[in-house]
Scaffold this motif. Structure first.
Motif, mmCIF file in Angstrom:
data_model
loop_
_atom_site.group_PDB
_atom_site.id
_atom_site.type_symbol
_atom_site.label_atom_id
_atom_site.label_comp_id
_atom_site.label_asym_id
_atom_site.label_seq_id
_atom_site.Cartn_x
_atom_site.Cartn_y
_atom_site.Cartn_z
ATOM 1 N N SER A 1 32.527 58.977 0.981
ATOM 2 C CA SER A 1 33.581 59.771 1.628
ATOM 3 C C SER A 1 34.898 59.005 1.667
ATOM 4 C CB SER A 1 33.166 60.175 3.046
ATOM 5 O OG SER A 1 33.134 59.037 3.878
ATOM 6 N N ILE A 2 34.829 57.689 1.590
ATOM 7 C CA ILE A 2 36.049 56.873 1.566
ATOM 8 C C ILE A 2 36.400 56.421 0.145
ATOM 9 C CG2 ILE A 2 37.043 54.652 2.307
ATOM 10 C CD1 ILE A 2 37.036 56.449 4.668
ATOM 11 N N HIS A 3 35.401 55.950 -0.592
ATOM 12 C CA HIS A 3 35.681 55.321 -1.888
ATOM 13 C C HIS A 3 35.414 56.245 -3.079
ATOM 14 C CE1 HIS A 3 36.225 51.359 0.035
ATOM 15 N NE2 HIS A 3 35.327 51.824 0.875
ATOM 16 N N GLY A 4 34.963 57.474 -2.795
ATOM 17 C CA GLY A 4 34.753 58.456 -3.860
ATOM 18 C C GLY A 4 33.475 58.225 -4.635
ATOM 19 N N GLY B 1 26.801 48.710 -2.207
ATOM 20 C CA GLY B 1 27.424 48.890 -0.890
ATOM 21 C C GLY B 1 28.229 50.173 -0.895
ATOM 22 N N ASN B 2 29.540 50.028 -1.128
ATOM 23 C CA ASN B 2 30.392 51.217 -1.160
ATOM 24 C C ASN B 2 29.905 52.249 -2.164
ATOM 25 O OD1 ASN B 2 32.354 50.485 0.759
ATOM 26 N ND2 ASN B 2 33.391 49.163 -0.713
ATOM 27 N N GLN B 3 29.372 51.761 -3.273
ATOM 28 C CA GLN B 3 28.746 52.625 -4.271
ATOM 29 C C GLN B 3 27.552 51.875 -4.860
ATOM 30 O OE1 GLN B 3 28.106 55.275 -5.476
ATOM 31 N NE2 GLN B 3 29.685 56.713 -4.800
ATOM 32 N N ALA C 1 29.286 49.284 15.186
ATOM 33 C CA ALA C 1 28.898 48.489 14.005
ATOM 34 C C ALA C 1 29.800 48.801 12.825
ATOM 35 C CB ALA C 1 27.439 48.756 13.636
ATOM 36 N N GLU C 2 30.102 47.743 12.095
ATOM 37 C CA GLU C 2 30.955 47.852 10.906
ATOM 38 C C GLU C 2 30.054 48.084 9.676
ATOM 39 O OE1 GLU C 2 32.498 46.518 7.250
ATOM 40 O OE2 GLU C 2 31.021 45.356 8.399
ATOM 41 N N PHE C 3 30.589 48.757 8.654
ATOM 42 C CA PHE C 3 29.802 49.190 7.491
ATOM 43 C C PHE C 3 29.055 48.051 6.774
ATOM 44 C CE2 PHE C 3 29.383 49.874 2.926
ATOM 45 C CZ PHE C 3 28.791 51.125 2.833
ATOM 46 N N ASN C 4 29.723 46.938 6.443
ATOM 47 C CA ASN C 4 29.054 45.897 5.645
ATOM 48 C C ASN C 4 27.860 45.306 6.392
ATOM 49 O OD1 ASN C 4 30.991 46.279 3.702
ATOM 50 N ND2 ASN C 4 32.147 44.410 4.173
ATOM 51 N N ILE C 5 28.011 45.131 7.691
ATOM 52 C CA ILE C 5 26.932 44.552 8.494
ATOM 53 C C ILE C 5 25.862 45.607 8.759
ATOM 54 C CG2 ILE C 5 26.358 43.327 10.645
ATOM 55 C CD1 ILE C 5 28.337 41.761 8.876
ATOM 56 N N ALA D 1 32.848 36.777 1.067
ATOM 57 C CA ALA D 1 31.896 37.896 0.997
ATOM 58 C C ALA D 1 32.551 39.131 1.598
ATOM 59 C CB ALA D 1 30.627 37.542 1.748
ATOM 60 N N ILE D 2 32.734 40.171 0.779
ATOM 61 C CA ILE D 2 33.452 41.367 1.241
ATOM 62 C C ILE D 2 32.646 42.648 1.035
ATOM 63 C CG2 ILE D 2 35.738 40.292 1.087
ATOM 64 C CD1 ILE D 2 36.169 41.542 -1.631
ATOM 65 N N GLY D 3 31.333 42.492 0.949
ATOM 66 C CA GLY D 3 30.430 43.646 0.917
ATOM 67 C C GLY D 3 29.256 43.340 1.830
ATOM 68 N N CYS E 1 31.244 41.054 -3.814
ATOM 69 C CA CYS E 1 31.956 42.287 -3.433
ATOM 70 C C CYS E 1 31.254 43.555 -3.900
ATOM 71 C CB CYS E 1 33.364 42.228 -4.028
ATOM 72 S SG CYS E 1 33.387 42.115 -5.828
ATOM 73 N N ASP E 2 31.808 44.698 -3.448
ATOM 74 C CA ASP E 2 31.274 46.023 -3.802
ATOM 75 C C ASP E 2 32.429 46.995 -4.079
ATOM 76 O OD1 ASP E 2 32.114 46.043 -1.111
ATOM 77 O OD2 ASP E 2 30.578 47.473 -0.487
ATOM 78 N N PRO E 3 33.238 46.743 -5.126
ATOM 79 C CA PRO E 3 34.484 47.520 -5.282
ATOM 80 C C PRO E 3 34.242 49.011 -5.546
ATOM 81 C CG PRO E 3 34.347 45.676 -6.873
ATOM 82 C CD PRO E 3 33.037 45.777 -6.208
HETATM 83 C C1 PIR Z 1 35.617 50.678 4.132
HETATM 84 C C2 PIR Z 1 34.353 50.271 3.730
HETATM 85 C C3 PIR Z 1 33.258 51.031 4.052
HETATM 86 C C4 PIR Z 1 33.396 52.178 4.806
HETATM 87 C C5 PIR Z 1 34.662 52.577 5.233
HETATM 88 N N1 PIR Z 1 34.821 53.673 6.007
HETATM 89 C C6 PIR Z 1 35.773 51.818 4.876
HETATM 90 C C7 PIR Z 1 34.083 48.965 3.009
HETATM 91 C C8 PIR Z 1 35.275 48.092 2.618
HETATM 92 O O1 PIR Z 1 35.198 47.761 1.232
HETATM 93 C C9 PIR Z 1 35.148 46.832 3.481
HETATM 94 O O2 PIR Z 1 34.533 45.760 2.795
HETATM 95 C C10 PIR Z 1 34.243 47.214 4.616
HETATM 96 N N2 PIR Z 1 33.323 48.137 3.948
HETATM 97 C C11 PIR Z 1 34.959 47.818 5.825
HETATM 98 O O3 PIR Z 1 34.041 48.339 6.725
#
Ligand code: PIR
Ligand code: CA
Length: 313
Positions: A80-83, A38-40, A164-168, A124-126, A9-11
């Motif tokens: 911008s989402i997770h600070g 990832g997120n940070q 496209a989604e962020f993690n991919i 897997a969530i990142g 993960c990437d909390p």
């Molecule tokens: C959520 C995430 C990244 C960007 C945005 N806008 C919102 C993170 C979440 O933690 C989740 O795993 C995935 N990436 C959703 O795209």
């Protein structure tokens, strides 16, 4: 028998809720947590993972830091989402557990190889950097895991780009590796996770628990709600990552569709798109190793999350 899981993960605000769900539900046994940039940054998300496990009274769960950046591309955080911290502006008590030295990737491999074949589920969530490297470093893990359940991708929409989604999109080469290995994959993409909306009613149910932990979770959700309003015009934020854990806990919570999925690495407009082939009849598990979450039972999902927070006290 609880299912043994490793969470990579990437909390991350929603990763934090996923960790709490895993720690608070008896139907899964959290073998360890690995982190990925990832997120940070890797440093921040690893700190956050340790702090969240502290909140869950799960200080005995090992945490290993993995890859700081994607295999090929530049890393890009989602501040911008997770600070700036990765957890909005919620400050958690500092983690008490000592930091585990050693890289996440060999730890993932050793853990899977030391256990019964078919017994370990990888959640897997990142971005998929660690999972891809693990599959390359020790290909035998591919036959040995029970399943890879991941939050990432989408069939009909995107968030990082229109498709496209962020993690991919963050590490498309890693995702390409993971989707092209023969292990069973369940993809919880945005089609599904955009149904995991934390409404005011759901949040009131969490608030009603009245515990310190419930208040902290509610603050995390407040931050997520504000960011999603501002950045995405979503009135209620989608809490993506716990969907993957919820599916492992009880597959009934998600309706899936079996179909081939591959990851776009060439497209000028579509880099990191998960391309699902929905033509024709649904294949069987012997013909096709990938399935995609399509329909969430949202009330069952939020009951699970709320019950886990309650149980953690
Ligand atoms: C959520 C995430 C990244 C960007 C945005 N806008 C919102 C993170 C979440 O933690 C989740 O795993 C995935 N990436 C959703 O795209
Ligand atoms: Ca995440």
């Amino acid at each position: 028998m609880p299912k043994d899981i490793i969470i990579d993960c990437d909390p991350g605000l929603d990763d934090a809720v996923a960790l709490l769900l895993a720690a608070g539900d008896d139907r899964v046994n959290l073998l360890g947590v690995t982190t990925v940039g990832g997120n940070q940054s890797l440093e921040k998300v690893t700190y956050n993972a340790r702090a969240v496990l502290g909140l869950a009274h799960a200080d005995d769960v090992p945490v290993r830091a993995g890859c700081p950046r994607p295999l090929v591309r530049e890393g890009r955080v989602a501040a911008s989402i997770h600070g700036d911290s990765g957890l909005g502006d919620v400050e958690l008590p500092a983690p008490v557990r000592p930091f585990d030295p050693g890289h996440a990737v060999p730890w993932i491999i050793d853990t899977i190889m030391a256990r019964e074949p078919g017994s370990t589920t990888l959640v897997a969530i990142g971005p998929l950097t660690n999972i891809a490297l693990a599959a390359r470093l020790e290909p035998r893990i591919v036959d040995r895991v029970r399943e890879v359940v991941l939050m990432g991708g989408a069939v009909h929409t995107g968030n990082s780009s229109p498709v496209a989604e962020f993690n991919i999109r963050t590490d498309p080469e890693a995702a390409h590796i993971v989707f092209n290995e023969a292990w069973p994959i369940t993809m919880m993409g945005l089609d599904l996770t955009h149904q995991a909306l934390c409404t005011r009613e759901v949040q009131a149910g969490i608030d009603a628990l009245g515990t310190d932990l419930a208040r902290t979770v509610s603050k995390l959700i407040d931050g997520y709600r504000a960011a999603y309003r501002q950045d995405r015009a979503f009135p209620n934020p989608p809490i993506h990552d716990p969907c993957a854990v919820a599916y492992v806990i009880d597959p009934q919570v998600v309706q899936t569709c079996r179909c081939p999925v591959d990851v776009e690495l060439q497209g000028a407009l579509t880099l990191g798109m998960t391309v699902a082939d929905l033509r024709g009849a649904e294949p069987g598990p012997d013909e096709c190793h990938t399935q995609v979450g399509m329909q969430l039972d949202a009330s069952m999902f939020w009951q699970m999350v709320t019950a886990a927070i309650e149980k953690l006290g």
